[in-house]
Design a protein around this motif. Structure first.
Motif, short mmCIF file in Angstrom:
data_model
loop_
_atom_site.label_atom_id
_atom_site.label_comp_id
_atom_site.label_asym_id
_atom_site.label_seq_id
_atom_site.Cartn_x
_atom_site.Cartn_y
_atom_site.Cartn_z
N ILE A 1 0.85 -1.20 0.00
CA ILE A 1 0.00 0.00 0.00
C ILE A 1 0.88 1.24 0.00
O ILE A 1 0.68 2.17 -0.79
N ALA A 2 1.87 1.26 0.88
CA ALA A 2 2.76 2.42 0.99
C ALA A 2 3.54 2.66 -0.30
O ALA A 2 3.80 3.81 -0.67
N LEU A 3 3.90 1.58 -0.99
CA LEU A 3 4.63 1.71 -2.25
C LEU A 3 3.71 2.06 -3.42
O LEU A 3 4.19 2.33 -4.51
N GLY A 4 2.41 2.01 -3.18
CA GLY A 4 1.46 2.30 -4.24
C GLY A 4 1.17 1.13 -5.15
O GLY A 4 0.55 1.29 -6.20
N ASP A 5 1.62 -0.06 -4.77
CA ASP A 5 1.40 -1.26 -5.58
C ASP A 5 0.13 -1.95 -5.09
O ASP A 5 0.16 -2.92 -4.35
N LEU A 6 -1.00 -1.42 -5.54
CA LEU A 6 -2.29 -1.88 -5.04
C LEU A 6 -2.63 -3.28 -5.52
O LEU A 6 -3.32 -4.03 -4.81
N VAL A 7 -2.15 -3.67 -6.68
CA VAL A 7 -2.42 -5.01 -7.19
C VAL A 7 -1.75 -6.06 -6.32
O VAL A 7 -2.36 -7.06 -5.93
N ARG A 8 -0.50 -5.83 -5.97
CA ARG A 8 0.19 -6.79 -5.09
C ARG A 8 -0.41 -6.79 -3.69
O ARG A 8 -0.49 -7.82 -3.03
N ALA A 9 -0.84 -5.63 -3.21
CA ALA A 9 -1.50 -5.57 -1.91
C ALA A 9 -2.78 -6.40 -1.94
O ALA A 9 -3.07 -7.14 -1.00
N VAL B 1 -11.03 -9.40 3.75
CA VAL B 1 -11.28 -8.94 2.38
C VAL B 1 -11.95 -7.57 2.40
O VAL B 1 -11.60 -6.68 1.63
N HIS B 2 -12.91 -7.40 3.30
CA HIS B 2 -13.59 -6.12 3.38
C HIS B 2 -12.62 -5.00 3.80
O HIS B 2 -12.64 -3.90 3.23
N CYS C 1 -11.62 -1.68 1.62
CA CYS C 1 -11.72 -0.31 2.11
C CYS C 1 -10.39 0.43 1.97
O CYS C 1 -10.35 1.58 1.52
N GLU C 2 -9.31 -0.23 2.34
CA GLU C 2 -7.99 0.41 2.23
C GLU C 2 -7.62 0.66 0.77
O GLU C 2 -7.12 1.73 0.43
N LEU C 3 -7.85 -0.33 -0.09
CA LEU C 3 -7.50 -0.19 -1.50
C LEU C 3 -8.33 0.90 -2.17
O LEU C 3 -7.80 1.68 -2.96
N SER C 4 -9.61 0.96 -1.86
CA SER C 4 -10.43 2.00 -2.48
C SER C 4 -10.01 3.38 -2.00
O SER C 4 -9.98 4.34 -2.78
N GLY C 5 -9.64 3.49 -0.72
CA GLY C 5 -9.14 4.77 -0.20
C GLY C 5 -7.84 5.18 -0.87
O GLY C 5 -7.65 6.35 -1.22
N GLU C 6 -6.95 4.22 -1.05
CA GLU C 6 -5.68 4.52 -1.72
C GLU C 6 -5.90 4.90 -3.18
O GLU C 6 -5.23 5.79 -3.70
N LEU C 7 -6.83 4.24 -3.83
CA LEU C 7 -7.13 4.56 -5.21
C LEU C 7 -7.67 5.98 -5.33
O LEU C 7 -7.28 6.74 -6.22
N SER D 1 -15.06 -4.99 -6.77
CA SER D 1 -15.30 -5.27 -5.36
C SER D 1 -16.57 -4.58 -4.89
O SER D 1 -17.33 -5.13 -4.11
N LYS D 2 -16.80 -3.36 -5.37
CA LYS D 2 -18.02 -2.65 -4.99
C LYS D 2 -19.24 -3.46 -5.39
O LYS D 2 -20.17 -3.60 -4.61
N SER D 3 -19.23 -3.99 -6.60
CA SER D 3 -20.40 -4.74 -7.06
C SER D 3 -20.58 -6.02 -6.26
O SER D 3 -21.69 -6.43 -5.99
N LYS D 4 -19.49 -6.66 -5.86
CA LYS D 4 -19.60 -7.89 -5.08
C LYS D 4 -19.97 -7.60 -3.63
O LYS D 4 -20.74 -8.32 -3.03
#
Length: 119
Positions: free
Chosen positions: A16-24, A48-49, A53-59, A91-94
């Motif tokens: 997350i800190a590195l900005g690599d959201l896919v690997r996170a 997962v939830h 939340c963290e990934l969407s915030g980072e995005l 993820s939002k849709s799921k």
């Protein structure tokens, strides 16, 4: 076991800190799968939830930074990380899916994350 979970959580935070959201997202899937395999479905869903939340915030943060830095520039920077954007959208849709699915909800969210990682 607890130490490896903590290490994986730190690895998630590092990506997350590195900005690599896919690997996170991948690390979150692995953690969730491990919890499911041990029968901890509620914890797997919570992980997962939390990752969602963290990934969407980072995005959102990345989008704001991109908009601020490229105001008036071409639109190339708009989708700096299209995989992460697809991850959040899917993820939002799921997550907003039918509430009566029980423990399979974490599994379906994980499947969405895994599918996006393969792209």
């Amino acid at each position: 076991s607890a130490a490896s979970k903590e290490g994986a959580r730190h690895l998630f935070e590092l990506h997350i800190a590195l900005g690599d959201l896919v690997r996170a997202a991948h690390v979150a899937c692995v953690l969730s799968r491990q919890e499911q395999d041990m029968g901890n479905y509620k914890l797997a869903h919570e992980q997962v939830h939390h990752a969602y939340c963290e990934l969407s915030g980072e995005l959102r943060k990345q989008k704001l930074q991109t908009e601020d830095s490229s105001f008036g520039a071409n639109d190339k920077a708009e989708n700096e990380n299209p995989n992460a954007e697809r991850l959040v959208d899917a993820s939002k849709s799921k997550v907003s899916g039918s509430p009566g699915r029980g423990s399979s909800k974490a599994s379906s969210e994980e499947n969405v994350l895994s599918e996006l990682l393969r792209q």
